[in-house]
Write a protein that holds these residues in place. Structure first.
Motif, mmCIF file in Angstrom:
data_model
loop_
_atom_site.group_PDB
_atom_site.id
_atom_site.type_symbol
_atom_site.label_atom_id
_atom_site.label_comp_id
_atom_site.label_asym_id
_atom_site.label_seq_id
_atom_site.Cartn_x
_atom_site.Cartn_y
_atom_site.Cartn_z
ATOM 1 N N THR A 172 -9.489 -0.774 -9.683
ATOM 2 C CA THR A 172 -8.485 -0.880 -8.628
ATOM 3 C C THR A 172 -7.892 -2.281 -8.630
ATOM 4 O OG1 THR A 172 -9.610 0.750 -7.231
ATOM 5 C CG2 THR A 172 -8.062 -0.736 -6.147
ATOM 6 N N ILE A 173 -6.562 -2.345 -8.603
ATOM 7 C CA ILE A 173 -5.855 -3.621 -8.534
ATOM 8 C C ILE A 173 -5.031 -3.650 -7.251
ATOM 9 C CG2 ILE A 173 -4.151 -5.143 -9.612
ATOM 10 C CD1 ILE A 173 -6.752 -4.926 -11.181
ATOM 11 N N VAL B 275 -6.327 2.565 -10.008
ATOM 12 C CA VAL B 275 -5.768 2.669 -8.662
ATOM 13 C C VAL B 275 -4.968 1.404 -8.391
ATOM 14 C CG1 VAL B 275 -6.267 2.909 -6.197
ATOM 15 C CG2 VAL B 275 -7.750 4.027 -7.879
ATOM 16 N N LEU B 276 -3.755 1.576 -7.860
ATOM 17 C CA LEU B 276 -2.916 0.438 -7.491
ATOM 18 C C LEU B 276 -2.655 0.493 -5.989
ATOM 19 C CD1 LEU B 276 -0.226 0.579 -10.344
ATOM 20 C CD2 LEU B 276 -2.110 -1.063 -10.148
ATOM 21 N N ILE B 277 -2.880 -0.622 -5.320
ATOM 22 C CA ILE B 277 -2.571 -0.743 -3.897
ATOM 23 C C ILE B 277 -1.219 -1.430 -3.790
ATOM 24 C CG2 ILE B 277 -3.297 -1.690 -1.679
ATOM 25 C CD1 ILE B 277 -6.169 -1.779 -2.969
ATOM 26 N N VAL B 278 -0.255 -0.750 -3.181
ATOM 27 C CA VAL B 278 1.131 -1.222 -3.176
ATOM 28 C C VAL B 278 1.621 -1.334 -1.731
ATOM 29 C CG1 VAL B 278 3.487 -0.704 -3.919
ATOM 30 C CG2 VAL B 278 1.553 -0.180 -5.433
ATOM 31 N N SER C 267 -10.693 -3.733 -2.591
ATOM 32 C CA SER C 267 -10.452 -2.969 -3.824
ATOM 33 C C SER C 267 -11.739 -2.500 -4.483
ATOM 34 C CB SER C 267 -9.646 -3.823 -4.809
ATOM 35 O OG SER C 267 -8.378 -4.133 -4.276
ATOM 36 N N LYS C 268 -12.797 -3.267 -4.336
ATOM 37 C CA LYS C 268 -14.067 -2.885 -4.969
ATOM 38 C C LYS C 268 -14.636 -1.624 -4.336
ATOM 39 C CE LYS C 268 -15.170 -7.604 -6.437
ATOM 40 N NZ LYS C 268 -13.869 -8.163 -5.995
ATOM 41 N N GLN C 269 -14.450 -1.475 -3.020
ATOM 42 C CA GLN C 269 -14.880 -0.230 -2.375
ATOM 43 C C GLN C 269 -14.085 0.961 -2.887
ATOM 44 O OE1 GLN C 269 -15.816 0.108 1.851
ATOM 45 N NE2 GLN C 269 -15.439 -2.086 2.075
ATOM 46 N N LEU C 270 -12.790 0.784 -3.070
ATOM 47 C CA LEU C 270 -11.967 1.882 -3.597
ATOM 48 C C LEU C 270 -12.348 2.205 -5.036
ATOM 49 C CD1 LEU C 270 -8.341 1.326 -2.238
ATOM 50 C CD2 LEU C 270 -10.012 3.034 -1.552
ATOM 51 N N SER C 271 -12.657 1.177 -5.811
ATOM 52 C CA SER C 271 -13.098 1.407 -7.196
ATOM 53 C C SER C 271 -14.363 2.253 -7.222
ATOM 54 C CB SER C 271 -13.356 0.071 -7.901
ATOM 55 O OG SER C 271 -12.152 -0.613 -8.151
ATOM 56 N N ALA C 272 -15.292 1.941 -6.324
ATOM 57 C CA ALA C 272 -16.537 2.706 -6.274
ATOM 58 C C ALA C 272 -16.277 4.154 -5.871
ATOM 59 C CB ALA C 272 -17.500 2.042 -5.297
#
Length: 326
Positions: free
Chosen positions: A80-81, A55-58, A69-74
């Motif tokens: 997630t970067i 996942v990339l946050i842009v 980002s860690k919440q999105l990774s979970a």
């Protein structure tokens, strides 16, 4: 005859000086752009090291401060970067960095600042300073017309700095820089205990009604970035990427709802983005917060507020499930 000889001699001399001055600017970085450069180096390297779908946050710095980002990774069960750095660089450059980092099967989250939807693509002082000093590949990708825009847009102070060729020292103090980014690109040291007096003063100013943005008024007069976002959407589909737009974090002002023009702007964003074949999850007004949630600008949440903001985003993502894969 003497007049014309003197005129052309002067013109040639000035042209040679100008060309020499430009040559000295290219690749000559200024201290003001160092933290952005270091941040992108950290984030792009982190993305490059991931071999699996991610996942990339842009976006600009709203997401650097505002998304965990860690919440999105979970949630997504994939790395997630956080590629978000600085909205001042403009939409085109921000999307270019996404194209560098993205690979087939990735998810791109776009919490774009509302100003980026209105970005007309003209070069401002930040992107001129940055690209001329630090990104020769992007410079070479520009058309001749765009390069001319960059050159003519250089402020006198930037010319002087470039000619002086300042020392390019790493940034290791202040709020912005890699010393306050974690290994996935999220901002750290952004809690109440880290606020300085000038940070609290900046939030007090941002909360003044006079500082409310007038994006709705601007949208009536400007073409915005819709066509370029449409092209990015097509590129993403061609490369089998899932792009999801979400609201940005923003300090709430009463005028955003009271003004018909402003309210319509925010309410229209989701459908306007969806018309570009980009899913839009959530409603802008649900992601506006009171002043005490912010750290040093009306877009930068404190760390505890970032947790709340990210949880709200995940709730919306879970309800809509805009990507067909997880």
């Amino acid at each position: 005859m003497k007049f014309w000889i003197g005129f052309f001699t002067c013109l040639v001399t000035l042209s040679l000086v100008w060309i020499q001055g430009l040559t000295s600017q290219l690749g000559t970085a200024t201290p003001t752009s160092r933290w952005v450069f270091d941040a992108y180096q950290l984030k792009l390297k982190a993305a490059e090291q991931i071999a699996t779908p991610k996942v990339l946050i842009v976006a600009g710095s709203n997401a650097m401060f505002g998304i965990d980002s860690k919440q999105l990774s979970a949630y997504w069960q994939r790395p997630t970067i956080n590629l978000a750095v600085n909205a001042g660089l403009g939409l085109d450059y921000i999307l270019a960095q996404a194209k560098k980092a993205a690979r087939r099967g990735d998810i791109i989250i776009l919490p774009l600042e509302y100003a980026l939807y209105l970005d007309d693509g003209d070069a401002n002082s930040q992107i001129i300073d940055y690209v001329i000093g630090r990104d020769p590949l992007y410079w070479n990708s520009l058309t001749q017309y765009q390069k001319t825009q960059f050159i003519l847009g250089m402020a006198p102070e930037r010319w002087i700095q470039g000619l002086r060729q300042p020392i390019d020292s790493p940034v290791n103090s202040g709020t912005y820089g890699t010393h306050h980014l974690d290994n996935v690109g999220d901002q750290t040291f952004s809690g109440r205990e880290h606020q300085q007096e000038q940070d609290r003063a900046a939030i007090a100013i941002a909360a003044s009604p006079k500082k409310a943005w007038r994006y709705g008024e601007r949208a009536l007069q400007e073409n915005g970035a819709w066509e370029r976002l449409s092209q990015f959407s097509k590129w993403a589909r061609q490369n089998q990427l899932c792009v999801i737009a979400v609201p940005t974090a923003l300090l709430f002002h009463k005028s955003y709802k009271d003004s018909i023009v402003e309210r319509r702007f925010y309410e229209s964003i989701p459908d306007r983005v969806r018309s570009l074949d980009i899913p839009y999850v959530g409603k802008p007004f649900d992601f506006m917060y009171p002043a005490d949630h912010f750290f040093d600008t009306d877009h930068h949440l404190q760390d505890w507020a970032r947790t709340i903001h990210t949880q709200r985003l995940i709730k919306q993502l879970r309800q809509s499930q805009p990507c067909s894969f997880r």
